[in-house]
Design a protein around this motif. Sequence first.
Motif, PDB file in Angstrom:
ATOM      1  N   GLN A  68      29.656 -25.880 -65.075  1.00 62.10           N
ATOM      2  CA  GLN A  68      30.063 -26.761 -63.976  1.00 62.10           C
ATOM      3  C   GLN A  68      28.848 -27.453 -63.361  1.00 62.10           C
ATOM      4  N   ARG A  69      27.753 -26.715 -63.196  1.00 64.21           N
ATOM      5  CA  ARG A  69      26.537 -27.326 -62.658  1.00 64.21           C
ATOM      6  C   ARG A  69      25.991 -28.395 -63.588  1.00 64.21           C
ATOM      7  N   VAL A  70      26.025 -28.141 -64.891  1.00 63.83           N
ATOM      8  CA  VAL A  70      25.536 -29.132 -65.857  1.00 63.83           C
ATOM      9  C   VAL A  70      26.397 -30.392 -65.795  1.00 63.83           C
ATOM     10  N   VAL A  71      27.707 -30.232 -65.693  1.00 65.21           N
ATOM     11  CA  VAL A  71      28.605 -31.399 -65.617  1.00 65.21           C
ATOM     12  C   VAL A  71      28.319 -32.206 -64.353  1.00 65.21           C
ATOM     13  N   TRP A  72      28.188 -31.525 -63.205  1.00 59.96           N
ATOM     14  CA  TRP A  72      27.905 -32.253 -61.961  1.00 59.96           C
ATOM     15  C   TRP A  72      26.541 -32.928 -62.005  1.00 59.96           C
TER      16      TRP A  72
ATOM     17  N   ILE B  82      29.444 -16.525 -65.281  1.00 63.38           N
ATOM     18  CA  ILE B  82      28.116 -17.144 -65.254  1.00 63.38           C
ATOM     19  C   ILE B  82      28.106 -18.403 -66.122  1.00 63.38           C
ATOM     20  N   ASN B  83      28.691 -18.320 -67.320  1.00 65.69           N
ATOM     21  CA  ASN B  83      28.745 -19.491 -68.200  1.00 65.69           C
ATOM     22  C   ASN B  83      29.556 -20.617 -67.577  1.00 65.69           C
TER      23      ASN B  83
ATOM     24  N   LEU C 112      29.970   9.995 -63.939  1.00 65.34           N
ATOM     25  CA  LEU C 112      30.304   8.775 -63.216  1.00 65.34           C
ATOM     26  C   LEU C 112      29.729   7.613 -64.001  1.00 65.34           C
ATOM     27  N   THR C 113      30.585   6.647 -64.306  1.00 72.02           N
ATOM     28  CA  THR C 113      30.160   5.412 -64.963  1.00 72.02           C
ATOM     29  C   THR C 113      30.571   4.274 -64.051  1.00 72.02           C
ATOM     30  N   PHE C 114      29.657   3.342 -63.772  1.00 74.26           N
ATOM     31  CA  PHE C 114      29.994   2.237 -62.872  1.00 74.26           C
ATOM     32  C   PHE C 114      29.348   0.942 -63.340  1.00 74.26           C
ATOM     33  N   GLU C 115      29.909  -0.161 -62.860  1.00 73.34           N
ATOM     34  CA  GLU C 115      29.432  -1.501 -63.201  1.00 73.34           C
ATOM     35  C   GLU C 115      29.813  -2.425 -62.055  1.00 73.34           C
ATOM     36  N   VAL C 116      28.870  -3.214 -61.564  1.00 71.46           N
ATOM     37  CA  VAL C 116      29.176  -4.203 -60.529  1.00 71.46           C
ATOM     38  C   VAL C 116      29.694  -5.450 -61.238  1.00 71.46           C
ATOM     39  N   ALA C 117      30.944  -5.822 -60.957  1.00 71.68           N
ATOM     40  CA  ALA C 117      31.583  -6.934 -61.658  1.00 71.68           C
ATOM     41  C   ALA C 117      31.339  -8.270 -60.961  1.00 71.68           C
ATOM     42  N   GLU C 118      31.331  -8.284 -59.638  1.00 67.39           N
ATOM     43  CA  GLU C 118      31.173  -9.543 -58.901  1.00 67.39           C
ATOM     44  C   GLU C 118      30.408  -9.289 -57.615  1.00 67.39           C
TER      45      GLU C 118
ATOM     46  N   VAL D 279      34.221  -5.794 -68.684  1.00 65.61           N
ATOM     47  CA  VAL D 279      33.648  -6.246 -67.414  1.00 65.61           C
ATOM     48  C   VAL D 279      32.445  -7.133 -67.662  1.00 65.61           C
ATOM     49  N   ARG D 280      31.583  -6.734 -68.594  1.00 61.26           N
ATOM     50  CA  ARG D 280      30.406  -7.555 -68.918  1.00 61.26           C
ATOM     51  C   ARG D 280      30.835  -8.930 -69.451  1.00 61.26           C
ATOM     52  N   ASP D 281      31.878  -8.952 -70.284  1.00 60.92           N
ATOM     53  CA  ASP D 281      32.374 -10.213 -70.817  1.00 60.92           C
ATOM     54  C   ASP D 281      32.872 -11.111 -69.686  1.00 60.92           C
ATOM     55  N   ARG D 282      33.610 -10.519 -68.744  1.00 58.91           N
ATOM     56  CA  ARG D 282      34.121 -11.310 -67.618  1.00 58.91           C
ATOM     57  C   ARG D 282      32.967 -11.832 -66.766  1.00 58.91           C
TER      58      ARG D 282
END
Length: 200
Positions: free
Chosen positions: A166-170, A160-161, A43-49, A152-155
């Motif tokens: 968006q936070r930096v712009v605001w 996050i980026n 079993l291989t798993f990753e939490v995406a969101e 998945v890690r890239d997404r």
Amino acid sequence: MLSVLVTFLITQLIPAYSYFINVEPKKEICFYDTAVSGTKMSLTFEVAEGGFLDIDVRISGPEGKTVYKGSRESSGKYAFSAYMDGDYKYCFGNAMSKMTSKVVKFNMDIGEKPKQESGDTLDQDHDKLAEQLEQLSGQLVAVKHDQEYMEVRDRTHSMINGSTNQRVVWWAFFEALVLLAMSLGQVYYLKRFFEVRRVV
């Protein structure tokens, strides 16, 4: 060039499935696989969101015996051999979350059934070749899963980026407004300070 083409064709012929599921808060979702004793499973798993990107994982055997249990894991890979014939249960739980659902990407792999030994040397040579091909196909499936994991890690990192950007712009917009308000306030204050008031 031929080896690249053969590798590509082999990877396309090997069935490797990834599933994305949405685990709601305070819920648990389970999946079942049937295996024969001695079969290699993984079993291989990753939490995406979702939330802190963590999930509870549990693998149970046919008798309800816990094979593996993990709490608040963001990703993982667990391999084991089936200890008896029957259905093996893979469960993903989101009991710790009160409001946030989690998106989980996972793969369940079942290897070939264990083979019985035969006395014929020709069959043994063919069995060795078949075993090597199975090992190669297993390694190719592992590479495919690793590529899906990296996707998945890239997404996740892109999200996050994007959020950080968006936070930096605001924040920069807010700072510009504060700076403009301070400048106007200082001009008004200094203008009032140098005004000549006449008393009549």
